[in-house]
Write a protein that holds these residues in place. Structure first.
Motif, PDB file in Angstrom:
ATOM      1  N   SER A   1       0.633  -1.255  -0.132  1.00 50.66           N
ATOM      2  CA  SER A   1       0.091   0.008   0.128  1.00 50.66           C
ATOM      3  C   SER A   1       0.985   1.355   0.050  1.00 50.66           C
ATOM      4  CB  SER A   1      -0.865  -0.041   1.198  1.00 50.66           C
ATOM      5  OG  SER A   1      -1.742  -1.048   1.361  1.00 50.66           O
ATOM      6  N   VAL A   2       0.480   2.269  -0.710  1.00 52.94           N
ATOM      7  CA  VAL A   2       1.264   3.458  -0.723  1.00 52.94           C
ATOM      8  C   VAL A   2       0.676   4.318   0.419  1.00 52.94           C
ATOM      9  CG1 VAL A   2      -0.363   4.415  -2.573  1.00 52.94           C
ATOM     10  CG2 VAL A   2       2.067   5.338  -2.246  1.00 52.94           C
ATOM     11  N   THR A   3       1.516   4.927   1.212  1.00 57.40           N
ATOM     12  CA  THR A   3       1.366   5.776   2.309  1.00 57.40           C
ATOM     13  C   THR A   3       0.925   7.138   1.679  1.00 57.40           C
ATOM     14  OG1 THR A   3       3.581   6.531   3.057  1.00 57.40           O
ATOM     15  CG2 THR A   3       2.510   4.335   3.702  1.00 57.40           C
TER      16      THR A   3
ATOM     17  N   ALA B   1       2.327   9.928   2.783  1.00 58.81           N
ATOM     18  CA  ALA B   1       3.405  10.534   2.563  1.00 58.81           C
ATOM     19  C   ALA B   1       4.127  10.110   1.484  1.00 58.81           C
ATOM     20  CB  ALA B   1       4.447  10.090   4.060  1.00 58.81           C
ATOM     21  N   GLN B   2       4.033   8.789   1.107  1.00 58.25           N
ATOM     22  CA  GLN B   2       4.679   8.482  -0.093  1.00 58.25           C
ATOM     23  C   GLN B   2       3.865   8.886  -1.275  1.00 58.25           C
ATOM     24  OE1 GLN B   2       4.402   4.351   0.393  1.00 58.25           O
ATOM     25  NE2 GLN B   2       6.675   4.238   1.354  1.00 58.25           N
ATOM     26  N   LEU B   3       2.600   9.117  -1.277  1.00 60.80           N
ATOM     27  CA  LEU B   3       1.865   9.549  -2.435  1.00 60.80           C
ATOM     28  C   LEU B   3       2.237  11.157  -2.499  1.00 60.80           C
ATOM     29  CD1 LEU B   3      -0.128   8.936  -4.765  1.00 60.80           C
ATOM     30  CD2 LEU B   3      -1.876   9.537  -2.802  1.00 60.80           C
ATOM     31  N   ALA B   4       2.362  11.715  -1.372  1.00 56.77           N
ATOM     32  CA  ALA B   4       2.684  13.161  -1.612  1.00 56.77           C
ATOM     33  C   ALA B   4       3.822  13.462  -2.378  1.00 56.77           C
ATOM     34  CB  ALA B   4       2.826  13.895  -0.165  1.00 56.77           C
ATOM     35  N   LEU B   5       5.002  12.517  -1.777  1.00 56.31           N
ATOM     36  CA  LEU B   5       6.168  12.558  -2.671  1.00 56.31           C
ATOM     37  C   LEU B   5       6.339  12.604  -4.092  1.00 56.31           C
ATOM     38  CD1 LEU B   5       8.449  11.015   0.114  1.00 56.31           C
ATOM     39  CD2 LEU B   5       8.731  13.500  -0.847  1.00 56.31           C
TER      40      LEU B   5
ATOM     41  N   PRO C   1       0.470  22.784   7.556  1.00 56.43           N
ATOM     42  CA  PRO C   1      -0.093  23.144   8.739  1.00 56.43           C
ATOM     43  C   PRO C   1      -0.588  21.785   9.368  1.00 56.43           C
ATOM     44  CG  PRO C   1      -1.524  22.943   6.654  1.00 56.43           C
ATOM     45  CD  PRO C   1      -0.071  22.772   6.133  1.00 56.43           C
ATOM     46  N   PHE C   2      -0.136  20.671   8.987  1.00 56.52           N
ATOM     47  CA  PHE C   2      -0.695  19.610   9.619  1.00 56.52           C
ATOM     48  C   PHE C   2       0.714  19.231  10.862  1.00 56.52           C
ATOM     49  CE2 PHE C   2      -1.900  19.119   5.296  1.00 56.52           C
ATOM     50  CZ  PHE C   2      -3.134  19.260   5.386  1.00 56.52           C
ATOM     51  N   SER C   3      -0.125  18.789  11.958  1.00 56.19           N
ATOM     52  CA  SER C   3       0.953  18.723  13.060  1.00 56.19           C
ATOM     53  C   SER C   3       1.503  17.315  13.100  1.00 56.19           C
ATOM     54  CB  SER C   3      -0.019  18.998  14.295  1.00 56.19           C
ATOM     55  OG  SER C   3      -1.139  17.714  14.349  1.00 56.19           O
ATOM     56  N   ASP C   4       0.985  16.355  12.384  1.00 57.10           N
ATOM     57  CA  ASP C   4       1.548  14.892  12.352  1.00 57.10           C
ATOM     58  C   ASP C   4       2.633  14.721  11.291  1.00 57.10           C
ATOM     59  OD1 ASP C   4      -0.390  15.251  10.286  1.00 57.10           O
ATOM     60  OD2 ASP C   4      -1.225  13.308  10.633  1.00 57.10           O
ATOM     61  N   VAL C   5       3.097  15.894  10.623  1.00 54.03           N
ATOM     62  CA  VAL C   5       4.286  15.692   9.753  1.00 54.03           C
ATOM     63  C   VAL C   5       5.382  16.287  10.154  1.00 54.03           C
ATOM     64  CG1 VAL C   5       2.703  15.463   7.607  1.00 54.03           C
ATOM     65  CG2 VAL C   5       3.582  17.621   8.250  1.00 54.03           C
TER      66      VAL C   5
ATOM     67  N   PRO D   1       0.053  10.682   7.528  1.00 57.81           N
ATOM     68  CA  PRO D   1       0.968  10.482   6.642  1.00 57.81           C
ATOM     69  C   PRO D   1       1.425   8.777   6.466  1.00 57.81           C
ATOM     70  CG  PRO D   1       2.089  11.682   8.389  1.00 57.81           C
ATOM     71  CD  PRO D   1       0.683  11.671   8.607  1.00 57.81           C
ATOM     72  N   GLU D   2       1.314   8.271   7.617  1.00 61.25           N
ATOM     73  CA  GLU D   2       1.510   6.941   7.803  1.00 61.25           C
ATOM     74  C   GLU D   2       0.465   5.941   7.074  1.00 61.25           C
ATOM     75  OE1 GLU D   2       4.389   5.004   8.281  1.00 61.25           O
ATOM     76  OE2 GLU D   2       5.260   6.995   7.934  1.00 61.25           O
TER      77      GLU D   2
END
Length: 540
Positions: free
Chosen positions: A456-458, A460-464, A485-489, A518-519
Motif C-alpha cells: 500500500s502506498v502511504t 506521505a509516499q503519495l505526496a512525494l 499546517p498538519f501537526s503530524d508531519v 502520513p503513515e
C-alpha cells in the motif's frame, strides 16, 4: 533522370491515354478520369515474355494483362509510372535473366518517364511493384511436339527444372537490387485446351506440378504467386479463341488482370490509408474527425463524410476536419472519408476509423460513497480503473504499482527503457511499462533493487510522488509558501514536509482536523479525489 513521383503522377494522366481512354472518346471525356487518392503513387515494372508484352490470339501486340493492371491502378490514383518495355515476345527465363545480368537498356513502353530509354537494373531499384511472367517459352516447343509424339516426360522435367532455377535466380537478383519491391509471379494456365482428351489429362497433371513448384520458388524468394489457371478456364472460347495460338484474347488478359492479379495486389500495405484519418474524443457524445488532404491529378473538390455507411456531410476541399455531435453514449461508430474531384471521380481506398463513444461509468459499490463524483471523474478520464467484477473498491488501499501507473497516465509519460526492479516481472507488460516510465522520469524510487509494487502506498509516499510529478511537469522545483499546517508531519524529512505543503497549498488535499495521517495507507477513494484535484492543477 526521373521526375518526382508527384510530378510524374500528374504527367501520367496525359501519357497514359492510350491505355485508359477508348479511341472514340471525345476531348471532354479525356479531360479527367483519374480518381483522387491518399496513397503515395507507385512505380510499376513488367518483366517477362509475350504474355507480359501483350501478344494476342492473332499474334499482334496489343493490350495485355500488365496494361490492364496499370490502367486500373492509375485510374484509382495509385500509379506514377508504368513500363513493360523489358517484356519481349519469345523470351525464355534465360533471356530475362540475361537482360538482368547485362543491365540492358530498352525503350519505355508505358508512361511516367522523362527518357525514351531506361536501364533495367535502375528500373528495378525504383519500382514498388514488379510482375514477372516467364517460363512458358522454355516448355512450349516440347509441349507442341507432344501433340504428335506424345509427352516426353524426361525432357519436360529437365526443361522445367532449368526454368524454375532461372526464375529463382531472377527473383534473387531482384531482391538484391530492391528488397522492398513487391514481386508478383504469374502462374501458368492451360495453353492447349483444344488438344485431345488423353493429352489434356497429362497436361493438367503437369500443369499442377509446375505451378506448385513455381509457387514454392516464388514464396521462398519473398515473391507472391498469382494463379491464373481457373480464371482462364472459366471461359475458354472467349479467352483462348484461337486453337492454333496459345495467347489470350484482350478479354482474357482483362480477366487475368482483374480477377487474378488486382485482387491480390490491392491487399498490399502500399494501399493502406488508415493513417490518413484521426479522431479526438471531446466528450462522451462529441468526436472531432480530421484527415489528410487527398491527392488528385487535377484537384479534389469535395469530401464526403460517411458515418456508419450513411452520407453525413459533404464538405469543400479546403475542409479536412469535422465535429460529430450528439452521438449516442457507449456506441460503436465507423467514419469514412471519400474524396471527389470535379469530374466526379471518387477515391477507391478511403480512410476509415472506428471508435466507441464513452458512456457514464457506474460501479456497484460507490453509489453512497463520499468520493463518488471524484471516482466518476477518474474513471471516465481513464486515470483510474475499476475491477472486472464491476466494483471500484473505494476503501481498499492504493498500491505502489497503481499509484505509479496513475501518475504516468495523468502526465502522459512513456519510455522504451525497462525498470531495474526485480519484483515486477509478474505484472503485465502495460503495468511494467508504466512503472518503468515512473522510474525513468524520477517519480518513484526503489529499495535494494525492489519496487514493492503490491505494498500500500502511504499518504506521505503519495505526496512525494505527486511533488516529483508536479516538478517534472513544470520543470522547476515547488517553493512552499509556508510550513505544513498538519501537526503530524513535523517529524518527517524536509522533502516530505515540502511535498505535503505543496498538496495543501495547491488545494489537492485538505487533511482532517489538522492532521494529514502520513503513515496511513491511501484509499482508492482518497486517491480519486487527490488525482482529480491534481488534474485541475496540471491543466492550469
Amino acid at each position: 533522370m526521373r521526375l518526382s513521383k508527384k510530378f510524374r503522377y500528374v504527367a501520367a494522366s496525359i501519357l497514359a491515354l492510350q491505355l485508359t481512354i477508348p479511341a472514340v472518346a471525345n476531348a471532354e471525356e479525356q479531360s479527367d478520369y483519374i480518381a483522387p487518392s491518399w496513397v503515395i503513387q507507385t512505380d510499376y515494372l513488367a518483366l517477362g515474355d509475350s504474355l507480359a508484352h501483350g501478344m494476342n490470339e492473332v499474334g499482334v501486340i496489343g493490350l495485355g494483362y500488365t496494361d490492364f493492371i496499370a490502367q486500373a491502378l492509375q485510374q484509382n490514383g495509385f500509379l506514377a509510372s508504368y513500363n513493360k518495355g523489358f517484356a519481349m515476345s519469345g523470351y525464355t527465363t534465360k533471356n530475362v535473366l540475361a537482360d538482368l545480368q547485362n543491365d540492358v537498356e530498352k525503350t519505355v513502353t508505358g508512361f511516367g518517364y522523362t527518357k525514351e530509354q531506361v536501364k533495367l537494373r535502375a528500373s528495378i531499384k525504383e519500382a514498388e511493384i514488379i510482375t514477372l511472367t516467364a517460363g512458358a517459352n522454355d516448355l512450349l516447343p516440347l509441349l507442341k511436339e507432344s501433340q504428335t509424339t506424345g509427352i516426353d516426360t524426361v525432357a519436360i522435367v529437365k526443361a522445367t527444372k532449368e526454368a524454375v532455377s532461372n526464375i529463382a535466380s531472377i527473383l534473387a537478383e531482384i531482391k538484391k537490387l530492391n528488397p522492398h519491391a513487391e514481386v508478383y509471379v504469374m502462374g501458368y494456365y492451360n495453353s492447349f485446351p483444344y488438344y485431345s482428351e488423353n493429352l489434356q489429362k497429362q497436361f493438367k497433371l503437369l500443369l499442377t506440378t509446375v505451378n506448385a513448384t513455381i509457387k514454392t520458388t516464388a514464396e521462398k524468394a519473398g515473391a507472391i504467386f498469382v494463379p491464373t489457371h481457373d480464371v482462364v478456364a472459366k471461359d475458354i472460347p472467349n479467352y483462348l479463341p484461337n486453337p492454333e495460338n496459345i495467347h489470350l484474347s484482350e478479354a482474357g488478359y482483362f480477366a487475368v488482370a482483374n480477377e487474378a492479379f488486382l485482387p491480390i495486389i490491392k491487399t498490399s500495405s502500399l494501399w493502406d490509408v488508415t493513417k490518413a484519418i484521426q479522431i479526438d474524443m471531446k466528450d462522451k457524445t462529441t468526436v472531432e474527425v480530421s484527415w489528410q488532404e487527398a491527392m488528385d491529378n487535377v484537384g479534389v473538390t469535395n469530401y464526403n463524410v460517411y458515418v456508419n455507411g450513411k452520407l453525413a456531410s459533404t464538405l469543400n476541399a479546403n475542409t479536412t476536419k469535422m465535429t460529430l455531435e450528439n452521438l449516442t453514449e457507449n456506441t460503436a461508430y465507423s467514419v469514412s472519408i471519400k474524396a471527389i474531384d470535379a469530374a466526379g471521380n471518387e477515391s477507391v481506398q478511403n480512410p476509415t476509423v472506428t471508435f466507441t463513444t464513452r458512456g457514464a461509468i457506474s460501479f456497484t459499490d460507490t453509489e453512497n460513497h463520499w468520493a463518488k463524483e471524484y471516482i466518476q471523474n477518474v474513471a471516465e478520464t481513464g486515470i483510474m480503473n475499476g475491477y472486472p467484477d464491476g466494483t471500484f473498491r473505494p476503501e481498499s488501499s492504493l498500491t505502489r504499482a497503481q499509484a505509479a501507473a496513475i501518475l504516468v497516465r495523468s502526465l502522459g509519460l512513456t519510455t522504451t527503457e525497462k525498470a531495474p526492479f526485480t519484483d515486477i516481472a509478474n505484472y503485465d507488460a502495460t503495468m511494467q511499462s508504466e512503472i518503468a516510465a515512473a522510474y525513468v522520469h524520477g517519480l518513484v524510487k526503489g529499495t535494494d533493487g525492489k519496487f514493492n509494487p503490491g505494498q500500500s502506498v502511504t499518504r506521505a509516499q503519495l505526496a512525494l510522488m505527486i511533488q516529483r510529478a508536479y516538478e517534472q511537469q513544470f520543470n522547476q522545483p515547488y517553493i512552499a509558501k509556508a510550513e505544513s499546517p498538519f501537526s503530524d508531519v513535523a517529524s518527517y524529512n524536509a522533502e516530505t514536509k515540502r511535498a505535503v505543503s505543496m498538496l495543501y497549498e495547491l488545494g489537492i488535499v485538505t487533511g482532517n482536523q489538522g492532521k494529514y495521517s502520513p503513515e496511513s495507507a491511501t484509499t482508492r477513494g482518497q486517491a480519486a479525489k487527490i488525482f482529480t484535484n491534481l488534474s485541475h492543477v496540471l491543466i492550469k
